[in-house]
Write a protein that holds these residues in place. Structure first.
Motif, PDB file in Angstrom:
ATOM      1  N   GLU A  83      72.042  38.578  40.427  1.00  0.00           N
ATOM      2  CA  GLU A  83      72.058  38.821  38.991  1.00  0.00           C
ATOM      3  C   GLU A  83      70.644  38.664  38.444  1.00  0.00           C
ATOM      4  O   GLU A  83      69.825  37.966  39.049  1.00  0.00           O
ATOM      5  CB  GLU A  83      72.989  37.808  38.319  1.00  0.00           C
ATOM      6  CG  GLU A  83      74.396  37.792  38.871  1.00  0.00           C
ATOM      7  CD  GLU A  83      75.182  36.569  38.419  1.00  0.00           C
ATOM      8  OE1 GLU A  83      74.579  35.646  37.821  1.00  0.00           O
ATOM      9  OE2 GLU A  83      76.412  36.536  38.663  1.00  0.00           O
ATOM     10  N   PRO A 108      70.488  44.562  40.468  1.00  0.00           N
ATOM     11  CA  PRO A 108      71.658  43.709  40.244  1.00  0.00           C
ATOM     12  C   PRO A 108      72.814  44.122  41.150  1.00  0.00           C
ATOM     13  O   PRO A 108      73.068  45.318  41.337  1.00  0.00           O
ATOM     14  CB  PRO A 108      71.989  43.947  38.777  1.00  0.00           C
ATOM     15  CG  PRO A 108      70.674  44.304  38.163  1.00  0.00           C
ATOM     16  CD  PRO A 108      69.946  45.096  39.214  1.00  0.00           C
ATOM     17  N   GLY A 109      73.482  43.125  41.717  1.00  0.00           N
ATOM     18  CA  GLY A 109      74.553  43.372  42.660  1.00  0.00           C
ATOM     19  C   GLY A 109      74.105  43.473  44.100  1.00  0.00           C
ATOM     20  O   GLY A 109      74.937  43.491  45.016  1.00  0.00           O
ATOM     21  N   SER A 111      75.882  27.563  39.908  1.00  0.00           N
ATOM     22  CA  SER A 111      75.419  28.893  39.536  1.00  0.00           C
ATOM     23  C   SER A 111      75.350  29.869  40.707  1.00  0.00           C
ATOM     24  O   SER A 111      75.290  31.081  40.500  1.00  0.00           O
ATOM     25  CB  SER A 111      74.040  28.792  38.877  1.00  0.00           C
ATOM     26  OG  SER A 111      73.117  28.159  39.747  1.00  0.00           O
ATOM     27  N   GLU A 136      69.616  36.811  36.281  1.00  0.00           N
ATOM     28  CA  GLU A 136      69.367  35.385  36.078  1.00  0.00           C
ATOM     29  C   GLU A 136      68.907  34.681  37.355  1.00  0.00           C
ATOM     30  O   GLU A 136      68.467  33.532  37.303  1.00  0.00           O
ATOM     31  CB  GLU A 136      70.622  34.687  35.549  1.00  0.00           C
ATOM     32  CG  GLU A 136      71.047  35.108  34.150  1.00  0.00           C
ATOM     33  CD  GLU A 136      71.662  36.503  34.096  1.00  0.00           C
ATOM     34  OE1 GLU A 136      71.624  37.121  32.995  1.00  0.00           O
ATOM     35  OE2 GLU A 136      72.170  36.982  35.133  1.00  0.00           O
ATOM     36  N   ASP A 137      69.031  35.336  38.494  1.00  0.00           N
ATOM     37  CA  ASP A 137      68.562  34.758  39.758  1.00  0.00           C
ATOM     38  C   ASP A 137      67.068  34.987  39.966  1.00  0.00           C
ATOM     39  O   ASP A 137      66.498  34.489  40.948  1.00  0.00           O
ATOM     40  CB  ASP A 137      69.334  35.371  40.937  1.00  0.00           C
ATOM     41  CG  ASP A 137      70.810  35.035  40.907  1.00  0.00           C
ATOM     42  OD1 ASP A 137      71.624  35.950  41.159  1.00  0.00           O
ATOM     43  OD2 ASP A 137      71.150  33.860  40.640  1.00  0.00           O
ATOM     44  N   ARG A 186      78.207  32.907  46.147  1.00  0.00           N
ATOM     45  CA  ARG A 186      77.320  34.074  46.269  1.00  0.00           C
ATOM     46  C   ARG A 186      76.199  33.836  47.279  1.00  0.00           C
ATOM     47  O   ARG A 186      75.759  34.769  47.945  1.00  0.00           O
ATOM     48  CB  ARG A 186      76.689  34.404  44.915  1.00  0.00           C
ATOM     49  CG  ARG A 186      77.681  34.745  43.822  1.00  0.00           C
ATOM     50  CD  ARG A 186      76.977  35.242  42.571  1.00  0.00           C
ATOM     51  NE  ARG A 186      76.076  34.237  41.996  1.00  0.00           N
ATOM     52  CZ  ARG A 186      74.787  34.450  41.755  1.00  0.00           C
ATOM     53  NH1 ARG A 186      74.225  35.607  42.059  1.00  0.00           N
ATOM     54  NH2 ARG A 186      74.052  33.481  41.211  1.00  0.00           N
ATOM     55  N   SER A 196      75.400  39.491  45.649  1.00  0.00           N
ATOM     56  CA  SER A 196      75.799  39.693  44.249  1.00  0.00           C
ATOM     57  C   SER A 196      74.729  39.153  43.297  1.00  0.00           C
ATOM     58  O   SER A 196      75.034  38.419  42.345  1.00  0.00           O
ATOM     59  CB  SER A 196      77.145  39.006  43.977  1.00  0.00           C
ATOM     60  OG  SER A 196      78.137  39.505  44.844  1.00  0.00           O
TER      61      SER A 196
END
Length: 126
Positions: A86, A13-14, A62, A88-89, A66, A84
């Motif tokens: 997440e 993440p990130g 969404s 959820e991606d 990014r 970035s």
């Protein structure tokens, strides 16, 4: 006529990833392009596109801010820079093209596109 997607993988993440999609058998410069993704148990979601001609871009809410879509006509390749990231991606990401010039509201609709890549898996996890 073929699209070959690559660049997926596991990222924290990130983190960031760049997906590539190379066209063969046709010239990408004359096509509208888009990226889609499909998470397990969910419908395919349009996330970004570039319309041929005026090169209008579209992004899903969404990912806006990014992700960045681009293409290199010399390499006949389209890209999706993802920052970035997440959890959820997490999804299988697909590239797609059409020789048409869709209206803005259709740029992220799967039915607009008739040539699809095979998909590349992106997993965002620590």
């Amino acid at each position: 006529v073929q699209l070959q997607a690559s660049g997926g993988g596991l990222v924290q993440p990130g983190g960031s990833l760049r997906l590539s999609c190379t066209a063969s058998g046709f010239t990408l410069n004359y096509y509208s392009i888009a990226w889609f993704r499909q998470a397990p148990g969910k419908e395919r979601e349009g996330i970004s596109g570039i319309r041929r001609g005026d090169r209008k871009t579209a992004y899903a809410g969404s990912v806006k801010g990014r992700f960045t879509i681009s293409k290199d006509n010399d390499k006949n390749t389209m890209y999706l820079q993802m920052n970035s990231l997440e959890p959820e991606d997490t999804a299988i990401y697909y590239c797609a093209t059409t020789s048409g010039n869709p209206i803005f509201s259709a740029m992220l609709q799967p039915s607009t596109y008739n040539v699809w890549g095979q998909g590349t898996l992106v997993t965002v996890s620590s």
